[in-house]
Write an enzyme that holds these catalytic residues in place. Structure first.
Site, short mmCIF file in Angstrom:
data_model
loop_
_atom_site.label_atom_id
_atom_site.label_comp_id
_atom_site.label_asym_id
_atom_site.label_seq_id
_atom_site.Cartn_x
_atom_site.Cartn_y
_atom_site.Cartn_z
N CYS A 30 23.52 21.07 -16.31
CA CYS A 30 24.10 20.47 -17.51
C CYS A 30 23.79 21.27 -18.77
O CYS A 30 23.81 20.72 -19.88
CB CYS A 30 23.65 19.02 -17.67
SG CYS A 30 24.10 17.98 -16.27
N TYR A 82 24.80 20.17 -9.74
CA TYR A 82 24.66 20.35 -8.30
C TYR A 82 24.79 19.00 -7.61
O TYR A 82 24.28 17.99 -8.09
CB TYR A 82 23.29 20.95 -7.95
CG TYR A 82 22.93 20.82 -6.48
CD1 TYR A 82 23.51 21.67 -5.53
CD2 TYR A 82 22.04 19.85 -6.03
CE1 TYR A 82 23.21 21.54 -4.17
CE2 TYR A 82 21.73 19.72 -4.68
CZ TYR A 82 22.32 20.56 -3.76
OH TYR A 82 22.03 20.43 -2.43
N HIS A 83 25.50 18.98 -6.48
CA HIS A 83 25.53 17.81 -5.61
C HIS A 83 25.15 18.25 -4.21
O HIS A 83 25.52 19.35 -3.78
CB HIS A 83 26.92 17.18 -5.59
CG HIS A 83 27.38 16.64 -6.90
ND1 HIS A 83 26.56 15.88 -7.71
CD2 HIS A 83 28.56 16.74 -7.54
CE1 HIS A 83 27.23 15.53 -8.80
NE2 HIS A 83 28.44 16.05 -8.73
#
EC number: 2.3.1.181
Length: 224
Positions: A182, A85-86
């Site tokens: 991840c 996520y960003h």
């Protein structure tokens, strides 16, 4: 007046800092173009510090079952790794360097980026580390458990690097629950804000750039 840390860094590399959010797809397109230009010898290397609007990105090993709640746009990133996520409050570092002029060592490059982030966190009094068998940068959360505070994901094409790292300064941590970050679901995610530290993007960038000479020096020596 204190000197801009960029002025003290090698001018063979462009050191770019963004103050406005950059959409992920636009950044990816820019990285693709710049990677090709560096490989062709028509552009300088680039270290690009920025922030994205909320987005989930899928690496080459992303598994569909790990996308739990696609509440934001999902973009195939082309980097190694799985889902991440960003979003706002997270500082991204895209590192586009030509390893043909340095040690041609993929493992050493990743190790050097990890060390760069770990050393920068240390400058804020946060102890962080690598964890065997787990990608990313780890620290001790407020409940005493290990938690991820930074992510690493790279791609190397024609020995020119792309992508890089992200560090959680003060993002909305609930946004991470839309994925298995991840591919690791047995550990949580934390941030500097959750640890009680108010660190702005500008403060983070300044500390990171102060550690840049040591990071670059490591790229001249293959990882043992």
């Amino acid at each position: 007046m204190q000197a801009d840390p960029i002025s003290l860094l090698p001018d063979t590399i462009e050191w770019r800092r963004e103050t406005a959010q950059v959409p992920y797809r636009a950044a990816l397109e820019e990285m693709e173009r710049r990677n090709a230009a560096i490989a062709e010898g028509t552009a300088r290397e680039l270290v690009w510090l920025l922030e994205h609007p909320p987005v989930y990105t899928a690496g080459t090993s992303a598994a569909a079952a790990e996308l739990l709640d696609p509440r934001f746009e999902v973009v195939e990133a082309g980097r190694g790794g799985r889902y991440t996520y960003h979003g706002p409050g997270q500082r991204i570092g895209y590192v586009l360097l030509d390893l043909r002029t340095r040690a041609r060592d993929v493992r050493g490059f990743v190790h050097a980026i990890e060390g760069w982030v770990i050393d920068t966190l240390g400058s804020f009094g946060v102890e962080a580390w690598r964890a065997e068998g787990r990608i990313g940068i780890w620290t001790r959360d407020i409940d005493g458990t290990e938690a991820k505070i930074g992510a690493i994901g790279v791609r190397i094409r024609r020995w020119v690097t792309m992508h890089g790292f992200s560090v959680n300064l003060s993002p909305d941590l609930s946004h991470f629950t839309g994925i298995v970050p991840c591919g690791i679901d047995e550990f949580g995610v934390t941030s500097l804000a959750r640890l009680g530290l108010a660190v702005s993007a500008e403060e983070w960038d300044t500390a990171l750039l102060a550690q840049a000479p040591a990071f670059l020096a490591k790229l001249d020596t293959p990882c043992p």
